[in-house]
Design an enzyme around this catalytic site. Sequence first.
Site, short mmCIF file in Angstrom:
data_model
loop_
_atom_site.label_atom_id
_atom_site.label_comp_id
_atom_site.label_asym_id
_atom_site.label_seq_id
_atom_site.Cartn_x
_atom_site.Cartn_y
_atom_site.Cartn_z
N PRO A 225 52.17 41.10 61.68
CA PRO A 225 52.02 39.88 60.87
C PRO A 225 51.19 38.78 61.49
O PRO A 225 50.93 37.77 60.85
CB PRO A 225 53.47 39.43 60.68
CG PRO A 225 54.18 39.94 61.89
CD PRO A 225 53.52 41.23 62.24
N ASP A 248 40.81 43.66 57.77
CA ASP A 248 40.99 42.83 56.58
C ASP A 248 41.37 41.41 56.97
O ASP A 248 41.54 41.09 58.15
CB ASP A 248 42.01 43.46 55.62
CG ASP A 248 43.40 43.60 56.23
OD1 ASP A 248 43.85 42.64 56.89
OD2 ASP A 248 44.03 44.65 56.03
N LYS A 270 40.27 41.57 51.58
CA LYS A 270 40.51 41.42 50.15
C LYS A 270 41.53 40.32 49.93
O LYS A 270 42.46 40.16 50.71
CB LYS A 270 41.02 42.72 49.54
CG LYS A 270 40.07 43.90 49.67
CD LYS A 270 40.55 45.10 48.92
CE LYS A 270 41.79 45.71 49.54
NZ LYS A 270 41.55 46.30 50.85
N GLY A 301 46.62 44.21 58.44
CA GLY A 301 47.73 43.33 58.71
C GLY A 301 49.04 43.99 58.33
O GLY A 301 49.11 44.79 57.40
N ASP A 303 52.03 46.51 58.15
CA ASP A 303 52.15 47.96 58.29
C ASP A 303 51.27 48.63 57.24
O ASP A 303 51.28 48.23 56.07
CB ASP A 303 53.61 48.38 58.10
CG ASP A 303 53.80 49.88 58.27
OD1 ASP A 303 54.19 50.30 59.38
OD2 ASP A 303 53.54 50.63 57.31
N ILE A 306 53.10 49.90 53.99
CA ILE A 306 53.91 49.00 53.18
C ILE A 306 52.96 48.00 52.50
O ILE A 306 52.51 47.04 53.13
CB ILE A 306 54.98 48.28 54.01
CG1 ILE A 306 55.95 49.29 54.63
CG2 ILE A 306 55.76 47.28 53.15
CD1 ILE A 306 57.07 48.68 55.45
N THR A 331 55.94 45.15 59.71
CA THR A 331 55.57 44.62 58.41
C THR A 331 55.93 43.13 58.32
O THR A 331 56.81 42.64 59.02
CB THR A 331 56.26 45.41 57.29
OG1 THR A 331 55.75 44.97 56.04
CG2 THR A 331 57.77 45.22 57.31
N ALA A 332 55.23 42.43 57.42
CA ALA A 332 55.41 40.98 57.32
C ALA A 332 56.86 40.61 57.03
O ALA A 332 57.37 39.61 57.54
CB ALA A 332 54.50 40.43 56.22
N MET A 383 52.63 38.74 48.78
CA MET A 383 51.52 38.30 47.93
C MET A 383 52.05 37.57 46.69
O MET A 383 51.67 37.85 45.56
CB MET A 383 50.65 39.49 47.52
CG MET A 383 50.03 40.21 48.70
SD MET A 383 49.36 41.85 48.30
CE MET A 383 50.86 42.84 48.18
N GLY A 412 53.43 33.39 58.99
CA GLY A 412 54.55 33.75 59.86
C GLY A 412 54.15 34.42 61.15
O GLY A 412 53.17 35.15 61.23
#
Length: 465
Positions: A225, A248, A270, A301, A303, A306, A331-332, A383, A412
Amino acid sequence: MDYFPVFLDLKNRRCLLVGGGDIATRKGRLLARAGARLCIVAPEISDELKQLAEQGGGELHYREYESSDLNDVVLVCSATDDNELNVRISEESQARYLPTNVVDSPKLCSFITPAIVDRSPLVIAISSGGEAPVLARMVRAKLETLIPKSYGRLAQLASRWRERVKQSFSEENRRRFWEKVLQGPIAELVFSGQDEQAERAIAEDLANPDYVDTQGEVYLVGGGPGDPELLTLKALRLMQQADVVLYDRLVSPEVMELVRRDADRIYVGKRRSDHHMPQENINELLLKLAQEGKRVLRLKGGDPFIFGRGGEEIDLLAAHQIPFQVVPGITAASGCAAYAGIPLTHRDHSQSVRFITGHLKTDNPNLTWPELALPGQTLVFYMSLVGLEEICQVLIRHGRSPQTPVALVEKGTTQDQRVLIGTLETMPQRVAESDVHGPTLLIVGEVVQLHHELSWFSPERSGSQ
């Protein structure tokens, strides 16, 4: 960077050292190890400095500093306890554009001397920019224990064979050859003191034209993250050996700093309604680069599996039998919640957690809202900044209490992290008043109320609210 790191060749070159005490002696040792010819000026000069100057073909001048001492020198060091004299030497030498160092006075220096790990010809310099020299020495001590003395002999082996290897392989294959040599059995022979066997082994490998594998490969790596310390060891290793990197917008600058310096970098970021490169083009580019024999790092960014479209990217690779590896990342949801002091599950508040994307491939929401509105679970929306108001309203409409705690985590795990706390009812207004920018993560559930009790991460530039 506050300073640009440079290594100077001082072999048999005249360097001025003003001062003859203990501090000057320490500087003299370093200069002598670099092969400098010491020109020492001081009323009194230590015995060790005398010896260093005599051994290196230098000069001794038992007197005070004179401006003419700057003639025909390539570097100046002032190591006296006379501040006025240090200022004068600094001004006069820098006026001549000479590299100038005044001990313990960074403002008077045009260069500073770092803490050094010497495995010549491999030399590592560590600097705090003169702000925390003790910390630089502590880092040096750690590196001294991590890097064997035999690395110097390994570097000498590489030097002896450098020209032969250069003549035998293309630039890209040279890099691969050296990576195998320096990380494989040949290096182990050097580490164990078997230098002659190492020499024979490298000669045998050079005689084998198929030693270097030119097969391309793709590394699908989760960059986490944002905090670079959350990367896995495998991710770091692959980031350092890739030839080209596709990354990205969610990959933090700090993580990008750990990518191999000479790797080609292609931005394929994106964002909602603004795709710098369409996903299909990214898939084709990964295939094309791998077919050219490149080792391709697809750095994403969080995982890659996911909400990272990792499965879409490797489908095409698998169909064309391109080797690939997938390295999971934090993952975030996990990283941002942890840094916000919000456990995603808690036996008193939540027995399950759901990861939900704020927009789908077709941009048409087909979520089972009645299930998401049930209590006893944590919802994490990726998102979700654009659709935050609608998410809150729909959850309330399907039965989730308007007073359900909600957290929005902005950027985060980074030093810009900010945590907004509210409820399903109040969060849209809080966000509207707070000038929030992505990336963000929305956490919905009773676990959010633990934030104030369990929050531990304190970014330098912004605290949670």
